[in-house]
Design a protein around this motif. Structure first.
Motif, PDB file in Angstrom:
ATOM      1  N   HIS A 187      -4.676  13.027 -12.628  1.00  0.00           N
ATOM      2  CA  HIS A 187      -4.475  11.969 -13.580  1.00  0.00           C
ATOM      3  C   HIS A 187      -5.331  12.199 -14.221  1.00  0.00           C
ATOM      4  CE1 HIS A 187      -1.218   9.318 -14.196  1.00  0.00           C
ATOM      5  NE2 HIS A 187      -2.008   7.927 -14.536  1.00  0.00           N
ATOM      6  N   PRO A 188      -5.797  12.527 -15.621  1.00  0.00           N
ATOM      7  CA  PRO A 188      -6.911  12.423 -16.023  1.00  0.00           C
ATOM      8  C   PRO A 188      -6.047  11.017 -17.222  1.00  0.00           C
ATOM      9  CG  PRO A 188      -5.503  14.368 -16.684  1.00  0.00           C
ATOM     10  CD  PRO A 188      -4.632  13.607 -15.389  1.00  0.00           C
ATOM     11  N   GLY A 189      -5.153  10.858 -16.899  1.00  0.00           N
ATOM     12  CA  GLY A 189      -5.116   9.694 -18.401  1.00  0.00           C
ATOM     13  C   GLY A 189      -5.108   8.700 -18.416  1.00  0.00           C
ATOM     14  N   GLY A 190      -4.939   8.001 -16.501  1.00  0.00           N
ATOM     15  CA  GLY A 190      -5.212   6.765 -15.785  1.00  0.00           C
ATOM     16  C   GLY A 190      -3.925   6.064 -15.967  1.00  0.00           C
ATOM     17  N   ASP A 191      -4.255   5.015 -16.255  1.00  0.00           N
ATOM     18  CA  ASP A 191      -2.512   4.603 -15.915  1.00  0.00           C
ATOM     19  C   ASP A 191      -3.198   2.662 -16.747  1.00  0.00           C
ATOM     20  OD1 ASP A 191      -0.800   5.307 -14.156  1.00  0.00           O
ATOM     21  OD2 ASP A 191      -2.555   5.014 -12.437  1.00  0.00           O
ATOM     22  N   PHE A 192      -4.040   1.732 -16.584  1.00  0.00           N
ATOM     23  CA  PHE A 192      -3.968   0.690 -17.009  1.00  0.00           C
ATOM     24  C   PHE A 192      -5.803   0.480 -17.032  1.00  0.00           C
ATOM     25  CE2 PHE A 192      -1.197   0.473 -13.177  1.00  0.00           C
ATOM     26  CZ  PHE A 192      -0.134  -0.285 -14.064  1.00  0.00           C
ATOM     27  N   VAL A 193      -5.948  -0.890 -17.875  1.00  0.00           N
ATOM     28  CA  VAL A 193      -7.651  -0.514 -18.047  1.00  0.00           C
ATOM     29  C   VAL A 193      -7.954  -2.292 -18.070  1.00  0.00           C
ATOM     30  CG1 VAL A 193      -8.467  -1.704 -20.442  1.00  0.00           C
ATOM     31  CG2 VAL A 193      -7.034   0.271 -21.270  1.00  0.00           C
ATOM     32  N   VAL A 220       0.885  -1.119   0.023  1.00  0.00           N
ATOM     33  CA  VAL A 220      -0.274   0.013   0.466  1.00  0.00           C
ATOM     34  C   VAL A 220       1.386   1.297   0.404  1.00  0.00           C
ATOM     35  CG1 VAL A 220      -1.799   1.323   1.169  1.00  0.00           C
ATOM     36  CG2 VAL A 220      -1.643  -1.289   0.739  1.00  0.00           C
ATOM     37  N   ASN A 221       0.309   2.490  -0.866  1.00  0.00           N
ATOM     38  CA  ASN A 221       0.975   3.068  -0.799  1.00  0.00           C
ATOM     39  C   ASN A 221       1.119   4.769   0.141  1.00  0.00           C
ATOM     40  OD1 ASN A 221       1.834   2.812  -3.228  1.00  0.00           O
ATOM     41  ND2 ASN A 221       1.332   4.509  -4.567  1.00  0.00           N
ATOM     42  N   GLY A 222       2.106   4.587   1.146  1.00  0.00           N
ATOM     43  CA  GLY A 222       1.978   5.697   2.246  1.00  0.00           C
ATOM     44  C   GLY A 222       1.121   6.292   2.118  1.00  0.00           C
ATOM     45  N   ASP A 223       1.018   7.382   1.214  1.00  0.00           N
ATOM     46  CA  ASP A 223       0.828   8.805   0.765  1.00  0.00           C
ATOM     47  C   ASP A 223      -1.047   8.310   0.630  1.00  0.00           C
ATOM     48  OD1 ASP A 223       0.907   7.770  -1.322  1.00  0.00           O
ATOM     49  OD2 ASP A 223       2.479   9.507  -1.734  1.00  0.00           O
ATOM     50  N   ILE A 224      -1.743   7.530   0.679  1.00  0.00           N
ATOM     51  CA  ILE A 224      -3.057   7.677  -0.074  1.00  0.00           C
ATOM     52  C   ILE A 224      -4.219   7.714   0.854  1.00  0.00           C
ATOM     53  CG2 ILE A 224      -2.641   7.160  -2.145  1.00  0.00           C
ATOM     54  CD1 ILE A 224      -3.453   3.374  -0.980  1.00  0.00           C
ATOM     55  N   TRP A 225      -5.337   6.907   1.010  1.00  0.00           N
ATOM     56  CA  TRP A 225      -6.672   7.704   1.738  1.00  0.00           C
ATOM     57  C   TRP A 225      -7.236   6.873   0.860  1.00  0.00           C
ATOM     58  CZ3 TRP A 225     -11.992   8.527   2.726  1.00  0.00           C
ATOM     59  CH2 TRP A 225     -11.904   7.539   3.863  1.00  0.00           C
ATOM     60  N   THR A 226      -8.055   5.881   1.566  1.00  0.00           N
ATOM     61  CA  THR A 226      -9.309   5.458   0.536  1.00  0.00           C
ATOM     62  C   THR A 226     -10.106   4.740   1.474  1.00  0.00           C
ATOM     63  OG1 THR A 226     -10.059   3.780  -0.664  1.00  0.00           O
ATOM     64  CG2 THR A 226      -7.706   3.229   1.302  1.00  0.00           C
ATOM     65  N   ASP A 227     -11.642   4.455   1.550  1.00  0.00           N
ATOM     66  CA  ASP A 227     -12.317   3.981   2.494  1.00  0.00           C
ATOM     67  C   ASP A 227     -12.540   2.151   2.015  1.00  0.00           C
ATOM     68  OD1 ASP A 227     -14.383   4.055   0.201  1.00  0.00           O
ATOM     69  OD2 ASP A 227     -15.454   4.700   0.745  1.00  0.00           O
ATOM     70  N   THR A 252      -8.345   9.279  -2.305  1.00  0.00           N
ATOM     71  CA  THR A 252      -7.122  10.141  -1.849  1.00  0.00           C
ATOM     72  C   THR A 252      -5.872  10.066  -2.476  1.00  0.00           C
ATOM     73  OG1 THR A 252      -9.173  12.058  -1.583  1.00  0.00           O
ATOM     74  CG2 THR A 252      -7.191  12.585  -1.652  1.00  0.00           C
ATOM     75  N   ASP A 253      -5.533  10.760  -3.512  1.00  0.00           N
ATOM     76  CA  ASP A 253      -3.672  10.606  -3.457  1.00  0.00           C
ATOM     77  C   ASP A 253      -3.142  11.833  -3.081  1.00  0.00           C
ATOM     78  OD1 ASP A 253      -1.020  10.796  -3.950  1.00  0.00           O
ATOM     79  OD2 ASP A 253      -1.292  11.604  -6.604  1.00  0.00           O
ATOM     80  N   VAL A 254      -2.872  11.993  -2.013  1.00  0.00           N
ATOM     81  CA  VAL A 254      -2.161  13.628  -0.912  1.00  0.00           C
ATOM     82  C   VAL A 254      -1.478  13.449  -1.216  1.00  0.00           C
ATOM     83  CG1 VAL A 254      -2.232  13.708   1.723  1.00  0.00           C
ATOM     84  CG2 VAL A 254      -3.503  12.244   1.006  1.00  0.00           C
ATOM     85  N   GLY A 255      -1.215  14.464  -2.623  1.00  0.00           N
ATOM     86  CA  GLY A 255      -0.099  15.148  -2.951  1.00  0.00           C
ATOM     87  C   GLY A 255       0.176  15.717  -3.190  1.00  0.00           C
ATOM     88  N   THR A 256      -0.583  16.641  -2.402  1.00  0.00           N
ATOM     89  CA  THR A 256       0.061  18.430  -1.918  1.00  0.00           C
ATOM     90  C   THR A 256      -0.632  18.566  -1.113  1.00  0.00           C
ATOM     91  OG1 THR A 256      -2.461  18.860  -3.401  1.00  0.00           O
ATOM     92  CG2 THR A 256      -0.445  18.852  -4.420  1.00  0.00           C
TER      93      THR A 256
END
Length: 242
Positions: free
Chosen positions: A142-148, A110-117, A221-225
């Motif tokens: 990040h409008p382009g996404g990563d994977f399908v 798990v990425n340490g800088d996210i929050w999720t339910d 949430t990607d807590v990037g800022t």
């Protein structure tokens, strides 16, 4: 089942908040971001958690202790002053995550800088392939996404819609068996210890049909800022007061 929390980032986009506090230890909803993950992991029966750390590494044991308060045993995998990226950090932590006698037992990361339910109990204990990724709708940054996400829960290279990797997954150590061949001469790959991203290994696994996934439609949430951290903290505060 063991787990890895990726917590080695420098937090440069979060300055000045991260000048004295690593990003995963920044508070939202009254507790550090990483604590939300530790609670979820403990709730599904995880007992050993590895934190890969670099920036302000000494703060983690100061704040989290040995994990006893959550019924966990915490291990700290120090990467040195320069983080090893997601792939290099996970590779370095494998000896602490692998099953008995180096078996290919899966682990959660798990990425340490996210929050999720997201409910961690939904994660497969035995993924069919080498990895299982949680995907979310694309955020504004990040409008382009990563994977399908294709048929039968398999990730595919082409198609639509593209979704964003949530930073939550289950992996087998065998994902790294061919890492030198896959990563090639990428910057940092020949360092000791090697430094490289996880994405090339995942894309190679997708081409081989060994990476599965699911679409989480809840909160993430990607807590990037600092702004996103403040917005998350306010939202969690409102929810606690309801």
């Amino acid at each position: 089942m063991k787990a890895l929390v990726l917590a080695a980032g420098l937090g440069e986009r979060m300055r000045p908040l991260t000048e004295h506090t690593p990003k995963p230890l920044l508070a939202a909803g009254g507790k550090p971001l990483v604590e939300w993950h530790l609670e979820k992991l403990a709730a599904i029966g995880v007992r050993e958690v590895v934190l890969n750390i670099s920036w302000l590494a000494g703060r983690f044991p100061e704040v989290l202790g040995d994990g006893e308060r959550w019924g966990l045993r915490l291990h700290h995998a120090y990467e040195g002053p320069t983080p090893l990226e997601t792939g290099g950090g996970m590779l370095r932590a494998l000896p602490l995550l692998a099953g008995p006698d180096g078996s290919d037992e899966p682990f959660i990361a798990v990425n340490g800088d996210i929050w999720t339910d997201y409910d961690f109990s939904r994660l497969p204990r035995q993924p069919a392939g080498t990895a299982h990724l949680v995907l979310v709708d694309n955020p504004a940054q990040h409008p382009g996404g990563d994977f399908v996400l294709g048929a039968e829960g398999r990730l595919v290279e082409n198609g639509a819609p593209r979704l964003t990797f949530a930073g939550i997954g289950v992996y087998r150590p065998s994902l790294f068996e061919r890492w030198r061949e896959v990563v090639g001469d990428a910057e940092g790959a020949h360092d000791d210890p090697p430094r490289f991203k996880l994405a090339p290994l995942l894309r190679e696994g997708i081409l081989r049909g060994t990476v599965g996934g699911e679409h989480h439609r809840g909160q993430w949430t990607d807590v990037g800022t600092p702004q996103r951290l403040a917005e998350l903290d306010a939202r969690l505060g409102r929810a606690a007061g309801e």
